[in-house]
Design an enzyme around this catalytic site. Structure first.
Site, mmCIF file in Angstrom:
data_model
loop_
_atom_site.group_PDB
_atom_site.id
_atom_site.type_symbol
_atom_site.label_atom_id
_atom_site.label_comp_id
_atom_site.label_asym_id
_atom_site.label_seq_id
_atom_site.Cartn_x
_atom_site.Cartn_y
_atom_site.Cartn_z
ATOM 1 N N ARG A 27 0.828 -1.213 0.000
ATOM 2 C CA ARG A 27 0.000 0.000 0.000
ATOM 3 C C ARG A 27 0.857 1.257 0.000
ATOM 4 N NH1 ARG A 27 -4.427 -2.766 4.104
ATOM 5 N NH2 ARG A 27 -5.548 -3.834 2.425
ATOM 6 N N TYR B 211 -6.454 -1.524 -6.703
ATOM 7 C CA TYR B 211 -5.752 -2.692 -6.165
ATOM 8 C C TYR B 211 -5.080 -2.403 -4.832
ATOM 9 C CZ TYR B 211 -1.591 -1.083 -8.964
ATOM 10 O OH TYR B 211 -0.557 -0.400 -9.550
ATOM 11 N N GLU B 212 -4.681 -3.493 -4.168
ATOM 12 C CA GLU B 212 -4.130 -3.473 -2.802
ATOM 13 C C GLU B 212 -5.100 -2.867 -1.801
ATOM 14 O OE1 GLU B 212 -1.840 -5.316 -2.532
ATOM 15 O OE2 GLU B 212 -0.930 -5.316 -4.519
ATOM 16 N N GLY B 213 -6.375 -3.125 -2.013
ATOM 17 C CA GLY B 213 -7.419 -2.579 -1.150
ATOM 18 C C GLY B 213 -7.955 -1.305 -1.750
#
Length: 587
Positions: free
Chosen positions: A291, A436-438
């Protein structure tokens, strides 16, 4: 012509003048060898590599994309040679432990390297992007045998790594995944299932690819609490090919040079990382690093498009500016950079680039202090502060990066949508960073529910103390107006935290509804705080370089006059939404 010039001077300014990073690293993190000369050398060498090796294969990589043939993936022309130079130059090992072959330099310098790599070639950077996160995860949770076997290869870049979480039915909700891991012989497991959207799941850059895979051990708890983490290499230690197959690659709107793969695990051999059913906790180490990287992606893209938009605006002649300078009175047209609407677009881009760099590097510095501060309690404090701001780094910088790319395209006008100008690729590449990545929505919920409500606002209160200290120092100086704006926002954030904590967990709907607004307020508070510090630094050092520091001061003034006003809209939304749900929000 679209180009990229590494902003080394501003990077060094942020590290030295704004954050006092070298002094902090020596005194509080034990980096006794760090000095300004070493920092400059690392930044300049990284700048040469990214500008001369990565950037030249960026546009061609986008046009060519990856090729999939019978389970094999071939990266665009030039990517393999660029990766070889990356490994040979030791960039993969920059912030890793010398005990595993790393250079042992600070994380904050790795943040600068990541920013430059993304600015030059986002798609290529996806391949080594999770190296450091995987290294951190295995170092923290892997057995000694796993660490000794895998970490030297990962640190050197000889082997690349993937993060295999997502499945067709399990995206943000990892608890829905179905990949199974059945215990086999001699401490191994057999993994069966399918993963999708795996960046670098197959490629031709390295002989081996190490997959970190989330899977279920039969008999474990339901949901995310029953997930375990495994190392599943493409090539097993005995030299045999593991039962991991790439079944296809995605055709995407952006980062086309990055292979986004579907993987099938058909009884593949894996080794457990950490404890059974505790895989998500181990993987979070890697996800948090990812993140931070995605936040750097938003910043890196914003930097390159701003550079090119500013250059184009100073070259493109159109009409007479309403306040044209006297020296252009006989010219038929002026550069569009002199027209106020375009000038405002450019200054807005610059404000978020400069403020975003400060946010990213401050976070990187906290990562160093969380690992190496001599006092255990201080290490824990920095770790908690980093956990608070990580969702803001990811979500705020990617949102503003996409906005900056859109504004840059607007500066180009009709030429902006033409492929050859280059800016439209960066707009396409940037869009996925908010997903992406949350997703950014999940980051906002994480901030409000898990971080602010989760500890009853303690971490936020500690951050606001830092803000108030800066506000107090500038209350009577030339930046008193900016200081007052920031002081009011700090007071409002403290009141929001109280309201969030008083609402409790019985009804999370109103908190989910306004989480994005709270995150934006937090983003502006961090950037406003750091820009106020930069204003003081530039004022004190102005005689060293009038043009440079006057530009920094112009950025700060523009930010507080035109960008900081976003906080008023967010606060109005918060009041209205809380009232709609029967909650009180007053201060």
């Amino acid at each position: 012509m679209f180009s990229y010039q590494p902003p080394v001077k501003h990077m060094q300014y942020v590290l030295s003048d704004v954050l006092s990073a070298t002094d902090t690293l020596r005194v509080d993190a034990g980096y006794n060898e760090i000095d300004e000369q070493l920092v400059r050398q690392v930044l300049e060498e990284a700048g040469r590599f990214t500008a001369e090796v990565l950037f030249p294969v960026n546009a061609s990589g986008d046009r060519q994309g990856c090729r999939f043939e019978s389970g094999a993936v071939f990266t665009p022309d030039g990517f393999r040679d660029a990766y070889r130079q990356f490994v040979d130059s030791g960039w993969a090992a920059l912030a890793c432990d010398p005990g595993y072959g790393g250079q042992g330099l600070p994380h904050v310098l790795n943040c600068a390297l990541q920013e430059m790599m993304i600015s030059a070639n986002h798609a290529w950077t996806m391949y080594p992007g999770v190296l450091h996160g995987a290294y951190t995860c295995l170092k923290a949770h892997g057995s000694e045998e796993l660490k000794q076997y895998y970490l030297p290869k990962i640190v050197s870049g000889e082997w690349l790594v993937t993060m295999a979480l997502t499945e067709p039915q399990a995206g943000s909700d990892v608890g829905l995944l179905r990949t199974r891991a059945v215990e086999g012989d001699t401490g191994t497991y057999r993994l069966s299932g399918n993963k999708i959207f795996i960046s670098g799941g197959e490629h031709d850059l390295t002989e081996n690819i190490v997959h970190l895979v989330l899977a279920r051990i039969p008999g474990g708890p339901e949901g995310s609490k029953g997930v375990s983490l495994f190392v599943v290499p493409k090539i097993c230690p005995d030299g045999s090919r593991n039962q991991v197959t790439c079944t296809g690659i995605e055709h995407k709107m952006g980062i086309r040079g990055s292979a986004t793969c579907s993987l099938e695990f058909a009884g593949a051999t894996g080794w457990l990382v950490g404890e059974p059913h505790r895989g998500l906790a181990a993987m979070f180490v890697m996800m948090n690093a990812a993140r931070m990287l995605v936040g750097a992606q938003g910043l890196g893209i914003a930097e390159t498009v701003y550079q090119n938009a500013a250059r184009y605006a100073n070259e493109r002649l159109q009409m007479k500016a309403v306040d044209r300078p006297a020296e252009r009175k006989d010219q038929p047209a002026d550069p569009i950079a002199l027209h106020p609407p375009v000038r405002r677009l450019l200054l807005s881009q610059r404000a978020y680039v400069e403020g975003g760099r400060m946010m990213l590097y401050w976070s990187g510095l906290m990562l160093d202090l969380a690992e190496r501060h001599p006092i255990p309690q201080r290490r824990q404090d920095f770790e908690q502060m980093l956990a608070l701001v990580t969702p803001v780094v990811k979500a705020f910088l990617t949102e503003k990066g996409f906005q900056g790319a859109s504004d840059a395209l607007q500066v180009y006008g009709g030429y902006g949508v033409i492929t050859e100008t280059g800016v439209e690729q960066y707009l396409r590449d940037c869009r996925v960073t908010m997903i992406y990545e949350g997703t950014n929505e999940i980051q906002a919920i994480d901030l409000v529910v898990r971080k602010i409500l989760g500890d009853q606002g303690v971490r936020l209160g500690r951050f606001l103390e830092l803000v108030r200290a800066t506000v107090q120092a500038e209350r009577t100086g030339p930046f008193a107006g900016h200081s007052e704006c920031l002081s009011k926002l700090a007071t409002e954030l403290a009141a929001i935290a109280r309201a969030v904590c008083e609402s409790g967990t019985a009804n999370l709907t109103p908190l989910h509804w306004v989480a994005g607004d709270v995150l934006r307020l937090m983003g502006h508070c961090i950037i406003g705080w750091l820009l106020l510090r930069s204003a003081s630094a530039s004022c004190n050092n102005r005689e060293d370089d009038y043009a440079f520091h006057d530009e920094r001061l112009e950025t700060v003034d523009h930010y507080f006059a035109y960008e900081f006003t976003e906080t008023h809209a967010a606060l109005a939304v918060l009041r209205a939404s809380f009232a709609q749900h029967g909650l009180s929000l007053t201060w």
